[in-house]
Write a protein that holds these residues in place. Structure first.
Motif, PDB file in Angstrom:
ATOM      1  N   ARG A   1       0.851  -1.193   0.000  1.00  0.00           N
ATOM      2  CA  ARG A   1       0.000   0.000   0.000  1.00  0.00           C
ATOM      3  C   ARG A   1       0.877   1.229   0.000  1.00  0.00           C
ATOM      4  NH1 ARG A   1      -2.125  -3.342   4.073  1.00  0.00           N
ATOM      5  NH2 ARG A   1      -0.749  -2.448   5.660  1.00  0.00           N
ATOM      6  N   ARG A   2       0.248   2.364  -0.313  1.00  0.00           N
ATOM      7  CA  ARG A   2       1.019   3.608  -0.283  1.00  0.00           C
ATOM      8  C   ARG A   2       0.811   4.375   1.014  1.00  0.00           C
ATOM      9  NH1 ARG A   2      -0.454   6.644  -5.450  1.00  0.00           N
ATOM     10  NH2 ARG A   2      -1.718   4.867  -6.029  1.00  0.00           N
ATOM     11  N   ALA A   3       0.046   3.835   1.913  1.00  0.00           N
ATOM     12  CA  ALA A   3      -0.123   4.472   3.215  1.00  0.00           C
ATOM     13  C   ALA A   3      -0.393   3.383   4.232  1.00  0.00           C
ATOM     14  CB  ALA A   3      -1.294   5.455   3.190  1.00  0.00           C
ATOM     15  N   MET A   4      -0.270   3.691   5.478  1.00  0.00           N
ATOM     16  CA  MET A   4      -0.521   2.732   6.558  1.00  0.00           C
ATOM     17  C   MET A   4       0.240   1.444   6.299  1.00  0.00           C
ATOM     18  SD  MET A   4      -2.288   4.391   8.610  1.00  0.00           S
ATOM     19  CE  MET A   4      -2.762   3.196   9.823  1.00  0.00           C
ATOM     20  N   GLU A   5       1.493   1.585   5.936  1.00  0.00           N
ATOM     21  CA  GLU A   5       2.272   0.410   5.571  1.00  0.00           C
ATOM     22  C   GLU A   5       3.609   0.419   6.291  1.00  0.00           C
ATOM     23  OE1 GLU A   5       2.360  -2.589   4.718  1.00  0.00           O
ATOM     24  OE2 GLU A   5       2.249  -2.667   2.536  1.00  0.00           O
ATOM     25  N   ILE A   6       4.029  -0.757   6.705  1.00  0.00           N
ATOM     26  CA  ILE A   6       5.379  -0.943   7.230  1.00  0.00           C
ATOM     27  C   ILE A   6       6.212  -1.389   6.036  1.00  0.00           C
ATOM     28  CG2 ILE A   6       6.769  -2.199   8.886  1.00  0.00           C
ATOM     29  CD1 ILE A   6       4.753  -0.927  10.489  1.00  0.00           C
ATOM     30  N   ALA A   7       7.377  -0.785   5.865  1.00  0.00           N
ATOM     31  CA  ALA A   7       8.179  -1.101   4.688  1.00  0.00           C
ATOM     32  C   ALA A   7       8.486  -2.586   4.612  1.00  0.00           C
ATOM     33  CB  ALA A   7       9.488  -0.310   4.719  1.00  0.00           C
ATOM     34  N   LEU A   8       8.237  -3.171   3.466  1.00  0.00           N
ATOM     35  CA  LEU A   8       8.655  -4.549   3.233  1.00  0.00           C
ATOM     36  C   LEU A   8      10.177  -4.532   3.094  1.00  0.00           C
ATOM     37  CD1 LEU A   8       7.113  -7.272   2.653  1.00  0.00           C
ATOM     38  CD2 LEU A   8       7.875  -6.958   0.332  1.00  0.00           C
TER      39      LEU A   8
ATOM     40  N   PRO B   1      18.441  -7.034  10.920  1.00  0.00           N
ATOM     41  CA  PRO B   1      17.804  -6.748  12.205  1.00  0.00           C
ATOM     42  C   PRO B   1      17.757  -5.266  12.567  1.00  0.00           C
ATOM     43  CG  PRO B   1      19.235  -8.651  12.411  1.00  0.00           C
ATOM     44  CD  PRO B   1      19.444  -8.118  11.036  1.00  0.00           C
ATOM     45  N   THR B   2      18.680  -4.484  12.037  1.00  0.00           N
ATOM     46  CA  THR B   2      18.636  -3.048  12.303  1.00  0.00           C
ATOM     47  C   THR B   2      18.678  -2.301  10.976  1.00  0.00           C
ATOM     48  OG1 THR B   2      21.024  -2.701  12.314  1.00  0.00           O
ATOM     49  CG2 THR B   2      20.037  -3.451  14.383  1.00  0.00           C
ATOM     50  N   PRO B   3      18.288  -1.020  10.988  1.00  0.00           N
ATOM     51  CA  PRO B   3      18.547  -0.213   9.782  1.00  0.00           C
ATOM     52  C   PRO B   3      20.050  -0.243   9.521  1.00  0.00           C
ATOM     53  CG  PRO B   3      17.211   1.000  11.381  1.00  0.00           C
ATOM     54  CD  PRO B   3      17.686  -0.230  12.071  1.00  0.00           C
ATOM     55  N   MET B   4      20.453  -0.338   8.267  1.00  0.00           N
ATOM     56  CA  MET B   4      21.872  -0.511   8.002  1.00  0.00           C
ATOM     57  C   MET B   4      22.363   0.329   6.835  1.00  0.00           C
ATOM     58  SD  MET B   4      21.840  -4.204   6.034  1.00  0.00           S
ATOM     59  CE  MET B   4      23.179  -3.853   4.904  1.00  0.00           C
ATOM     60  N   LEU B   5      23.640   0.678   6.914  1.00  0.00           N
ATOM     61  CA  LEU B   5      24.309   1.331   5.793  1.00  0.00           C
ATOM     62  C   LEU B   5      25.038   0.255   5.008  1.00  0.00           C
ATOM     63  CD1 LEU B   5      25.741   4.480   7.577  1.00  0.00           C
ATOM     64  CD2 LEU B   5      24.357   4.535   5.501  1.00  0.00           C
ATOM     65  N   VAL B   6      24.999   0.355   3.707  1.00  0.00           N
ATOM     66  CA  VAL B   6      25.709  -0.607   2.873  1.00  0.00           C
ATOM     67  C   VAL B   6      27.194  -0.263   2.898  1.00  0.00           C
ATOM     68  CG1 VAL B   6      25.990  -1.472   0.510  1.00  0.00           C
ATOM     69  CG2 VAL B   6      23.701  -0.987   1.416  1.00  0.00           C
ATOM     70  N   GLU B   7      28.000  -1.232   3.335  1.00  0.00           N
ATOM     71  CA  GLU B   7      29.444  -0.972   3.434  1.00  0.00           C
ATOM     72  C   GLU B   7      30.079  -0.961   2.060  1.00  0.00           C
ATOM     73  OE1 GLU B   7      31.542  -3.612   6.119  1.00  0.00           O
ATOM     74  OE2 GLU B   7      29.854  -3.397   7.519  1.00  0.00           O
ATOM     75  N   GLY B   8      31.005  -0.044   1.909  1.00  0.00           N
ATOM     76  CA  GLY B   8      31.758  -0.032   0.655  1.00  0.00           C
ATOM     77  C   GLY B   8      31.037   0.655  -0.491  1.00  0.00           C
TER      78      GLY B   8
ATOM     79  N   ARG C   1      20.670  -9.095   5.440  1.00  0.00           N
ATOM     80  CA  ARG C   1      20.459 -10.291   6.272  1.00  0.00           C
ATOM     81  C   ARG C   1      18.961 -10.357   6.596  1.00  0.00           C
ATOM     82  NH1 ARG C   1      23.095  -8.946  11.241  1.00  0.00           N
ATOM     83  NH2 ARG C   1      23.250  -6.822  10.478  1.00  0.00           N
ATOM     84  N   PRO C   2      18.163 -10.687   5.570  1.00  0.00           N
ATOM     85  CA  PRO C   2      16.706 -10.635   5.768  1.00  0.00           C
ATOM     86  C   PRO C   2      16.226 -11.686   6.758  1.00  0.00           C
ATOM     87  CG  PRO C   2      17.259 -11.588   3.641  1.00  0.00           C
ATOM     88  CD  PRO C   2      18.542 -11.158   4.244  1.00  0.00           C
ATOM     89  N   ARG C   3      15.131 -11.372   7.376  1.00  0.00           N
ATOM     90  CA  ARG C   3      14.617 -12.211   8.440  1.00  0.00           C
ATOM     91  C   ARG C   3      14.026 -13.506   7.894  1.00  0.00           C
ATOM     92  NH1 ARG C   3       9.515 -10.712  12.028  1.00  0.00           N
ATOM     93  NH2 ARG C   3       9.436 -12.617  13.217  1.00  0.00           N
ATOM     94  N   VAL C   4      14.402 -14.609   8.503  1.00  0.00           N
ATOM     95  CA  VAL C   4      13.825 -15.906   8.156  1.00  0.00           C
ATOM     96  C   VAL C   4      12.577 -16.084   9.008  1.00  0.00           C
ATOM     97  CG1 VAL C   4      14.212 -18.391   8.246  1.00  0.00           C
ATOM     98  CG2 VAL C   4      16.067 -16.869   7.581  1.00  0.00           C
ATOM     99  N   GLY C   5      11.507 -16.549   8.384  1.00  0.00           N
ATOM    100  CA  GLY C   5      10.305 -16.794   9.163  1.00  0.00           C
ATOM    101  C   GLY C   5       9.393 -15.584   9.273  1.00  0.00           C
ATOM    102  N   SER C   6       9.681 -14.547   8.498  1.00  0.00           N
ATOM    103  CA  SER C   6       8.769 -13.408   8.462  1.00  0.00           C
ATOM    104  C   SER C   6       7.495 -13.829   7.747  1.00  0.00           C
ATOM    105  CB  SER C   6       9.417 -12.257   7.688  1.00  0.00           C
ATOM    106  OG  SER C   6       8.428 -11.317   7.305  1.00  0.00           O
ATOM    107  N   PHE C   7       6.350 -13.491   8.302  1.00  0.00           N
ATOM    108  CA  PHE C   7       5.119 -13.931   7.633  1.00  0.00           C
ATOM    109  C   PHE C   7       4.807 -13.070   6.421  1.00  0.00           C
ATOM    110  CE2 PHE C   7       2.226 -10.593   8.861  1.00  0.00           C
ATOM    111  CZ  PHE C   7       2.688 -10.133  10.087  1.00  0.00           C
TER     112      PHE C   7
ATOM    113  N   ASP D   1       9.311 -14.243   2.122  1.00  0.00           N
ATOM    114  CA  ASP D   1      10.461 -15.055   2.494  1.00  0.00           C
ATOM    115  C   ASP D   1      11.752 -14.280   2.220  1.00  0.00           C
ATOM    116  OD1 ASP D   1       9.788 -17.026  -0.380  1.00  0.00           O
ATOM    117  OD2 ASP D   1      11.429 -15.588  -0.181  1.00  0.00           O
ATOM    118  N   PRO D   2      12.851 -14.716   2.836  1.00  0.00           N
ATOM    119  CA  PRO D   2      14.082 -13.922   2.776  1.00  0.00           C
ATOM    120  C   PRO D   2      14.635 -13.749   1.361  1.00  0.00           C
ATOM    121  CG  PRO D   2      14.399 -15.959   4.039  1.00  0.00           C
ATOM    122  CD  PRO D   2      12.971 -15.876   3.734  1.00  0.00           C
ATOM    123  N   GLU D   3      14.412 -14.742   0.499  1.00  0.00           N
ATOM    124  CA  GLU D   3      14.952 -14.606  -0.855  1.00  0.00           C
ATOM    125  C   GLU D   3      14.267 -13.478  -1.614  1.00  0.00           C
ATOM    126  OE1 GLU D   3      18.008 -15.919  -0.340  1.00  0.00           O
ATOM    127  OE2 GLU D   3      17.692 -15.324  -2.427  1.00  0.00           O
TER     128      GLU D   3
END
Lengths: 291, 392
Positions: free
Chosen positions: A184-191, A218-225, A252-258, A261-263
């Protein structure tokens, strides 16, 4: 119903009351009161920050940096013309949060301290190199936002410490982009989300790239390099593709997120990374030509 | 701890005796009788509870009373000064933007805030402003039209006339002013407050429920468990598969297990927390693959005994003699399960049953297709083996 509610008048009182095990600080309530409503977390004492005016401070400093009190709302950030001009990705990120009424209530401090990897202000704050000012009511210290997160939902804050605000250095001329992927474009948690910031030199060659990812670890992250891959180069399809692949590899996407899937997440990291870097590059060029 | 507080609501200072830690929504509805703001979700997603605080839209379910003691609160009831309708409200009525009316107060409040910030919003701006208000009925088109009409200063007149006139709903005015009474808006003097004790386990046998502590609390009038209700009391829509309160076992997290009634909402909440339930966990069935396994646990062991939700069909079907086979047959959309005894049942009455559901296509026998629509629907109800249609 919250039965232990206090509204201290001073910062030191707040930190003292918040120092009790299980106590939580209440700013806009768009996380804390949802936890209470859903019964997902047992809340201890609720320490309301309503009377702490220092949390709503906002000022532009001499060196061009911006100080935003932790109590600054997403709506205030998104609708400030100066912030839109100078920190466009931050304005965009905050504008994407929830809905208007959620943005009016929710704060930067809350967004950062809840420390969900999907926080929409986190990526922009990271690429803009924000520093977090923390206090325990007696003394304060600052640290880069990139060192503030410890894990999913966890920060370095100790019980009784409060985030006072964020100092965001002057970004100078740059191009930035923020993309939040969701159904959605509102009321959404970023996938998955990405924030990119590109600086170019007078010749139009890239001189800096910052790329942050949301909901990719698990946390917001900066891409190294990222900066090393981009510096001194023109960000054509090949280079951007390289950067996107590196971003996906670092995720490092979460495994088991409903939700997916991580891929799938990893593949979407590559997509949003590619799109934000391309957009930021293009905006950096426009900015250079305009000035 | 309740205390006296002054709240500025709709231009008046109102004195309430309330918990600073209760939500503004609760206080408005239950202590001030302003039931225009609704509880649709209670956690900030639906916008039915929208109010204005210092002119800004806020989900009142996410505001604590203690935090707004000195702020200007405006509810749907306070939008029109003289008891008439604002131009925006007239537009909602005239444009047909109201159906059930539950979302209407929240939407009108959001739209009011929008128009005071932006007197000429574009359609994308309107949609962004109301993105936090869910409407299940209208599809939003008329709502957006009404907001645009109000912004343009269009004179929205309620028409009346012969067949073919676009007239206003009979109850549109009550709904747009927040005066319409929905179930939860009704209260009576001396009423008790209820709280539900819910299962914390996904699939478990209920070993015991102890309500003694709850009942001993002063002000608690009753505590009821499933064991005290009529046995076999099931309800549902297409299939009667739900119990009012769980008996013997729970089938999902959140399933109601006990009810308490007390003199105040705080007491009811405390009493509910004092009910002790002990469970013996059963293996949960979380997804289709688990459900398809031959040794999968049955969530509904008595599925084949459940009654269907249409009186007509139940009347048609005599009790099956013990020797007849029972087949499960489904209607693809919406999925439903009807038990029909065959082959001893006369063909004519099965046909009669079929005739009552004209959308029911001729079923095709597909015994072993795990991906068929029939099998998928069966799996929703925890039946693990594909079944064969054996009817006429």
């Amino acid at each position: 119903m919250i039965l232990d509610y206090v509204a201290p008048r001073t910062l030191s009182e707040a930190c003292a009351l918040g120092g009790e095990a299980g106590a939580v600080f209440l700013a806009g309530g768009t996380d804390v009161l949802v936890w209470e409503a859903d019964g997902r977390r047992r809340l201890g004492r609720v320490v309301s920050l309503r009377d702490l005016s220092e949390l709503r401070e906002r000022r532009w400093d001499q060196d061009g940096s911006l100080y935003l009190g932790a109590g600054t709302t997403h709506d205030e950030v998104a609708s400030d013309p100066e912030i839109q001009r100078k920190y466009p990705a931050l304005a965009e990120g905050c504008r994407s949060v929830g809905s208007w009424s959620i943005r009016v209530a929710g704060t930067l401090g809350g967004n950062v301290c809840t420390a969900a990897p999907s926080a929409d202000s986190a990526g922009p704050l990271l690429v803009y190199g924000a520093e977090v000012k923390v206090t325990d009511g007696e003394s304060g210290h600052s640290l880069p936002l990139s060192e503030f997160y410890v894990g999913a939902g966890k920060t370095v804050l100790q019980q009784g410490q409060i985030v006072l605000g964020f100092r965001i250095p002057d970004p100078g001329p740059h191009g930035a982009a923020f993309i939040k992927l969701g159904r959605r474009r509102a009321m959404e948690i970023a996938l998955v989300s990405a924030t990119a910031l590109v600086r170019v030199d007078e010749a139009g060659v890239c001189r800096d790239l910052r790329l942050a990812l949301g909901t990719a670890a698990p946390t917001p992250m900066l891409v190294e390099g990222a900066a090393e891959m981009a510096a001194g180069r023109l960000l054509d399809d090949e280079v951007v593709d390289q950067i996107a692949k590196a971003a996906a590899a670092q995720a490092r996407p979460r495994v088991g997120s409903f939700r997916c899937d991580p891929e799938y997440r990893r593949r979407m990291v590559a997509v949003v990374a590619e799109r934000t870097v391309t957009a930021a590059w293009s905006r950096a060029q426009d900015e250079r030509r305009a000035s | 701890m309740k205390r006296g507080m002054n709240l500025k609501v709709n231009g008046l200072v109102r004195e309430v005796y309330a918990n600073p830690g209760e939500t503004l929504l609760f206080c408005l509805r239950e202590r001030l009788g302003l039931t225009g703001a609704k509880e649709g979700c209670g956690d900030g997603e639906c916008g039915a509870c929208m109010v204005l605080i210092d002119g800004q839209p806020r989900n009142s379910c996410l505001v604590l009373v203690g935090d707004v003691e000195n702020r200007e609160i405006t509810t749907i009831e306070g939008l029109s000064a003289d008891g008439g309708l604002t131009p925006l409200q007239e537009a909602f009525v005239a444009k047909g933007a109201i159906q059930c009316g539950f979302c209407t107060p929240g939407l009108v409040v959001s739209a009011t805030a929008l128009l005071s910030r932006n007197s000429n919003p574009s359609e994308p701006e309107i949609r962004e402003a109301i993105a936090g208000n869910l409407c299940r009925c209208t599809g939003y088109a008329k709502i957006v039209e009404a907001i645009k009409a109000a912004a343009c200063g269009e004179q929205c007149v309620r028409e009346d006339g012969p067949l073919g006139t676009s007239v206003a709903r009979l109850d549109a005015v009550e709904k747009v002013t927040g005066k319409a009474q929905f179930g939860a808006d009704v209260s009576r003097p001396g009423q008790l407050w209820g709280a539900v004790v819910r299962s914390t386990r996904p699939h478990a046998r209920i070993v015991g429920i102890d309500t003694a502590r709850a009942l001993a609390m002063p002000g608690v009038a009753a505590a009821v468990t499933g064991a005290e209700l009529t046995p076999g009391l099931y309800y549902g829509v297409d299939l009667y598969d739900q119990q009012v309160l769980a008996r013997d076992k729970v089938r999902h997290v959140g399933e109601p297990v006990a009810l308490v009634a007390a003199e105040t909402p705080e007491l009811a909440a405390e009493a509910a927390a004092a009910v002790e339930v002990s469970y013996e966990d059963l293996p949960p069935v979380h997804d289709i693959d688990v459900a398809l396994a031959p040794d999968a646990p049955l969530v509904h062991e008595d599925l084949l005994k459940y009654e269907a939700g249409w009186d007509a069909i139940r009347e048609e079907m005599p009790a099956p003699p013990p020797t007849s086979r029972v087949a499960i047959r489904m209607r693809p959309s919406p999925p439903a399960i009807v038990c029909s005894p065959i082959p001893s049942k006369p063909k004519s009455s099965i046909r009669a049953t079929l005739n009552r559901t004209p959308a029911w296509p001729k079923p095709t026998p597909t015994a072993r297709s795990p991906s068929g629509p029939r099998t998928r629907s069966l799996l929703r109800f925890g039946v693990t083996c594909p079944t064969r249609w054996a009817g006429p």
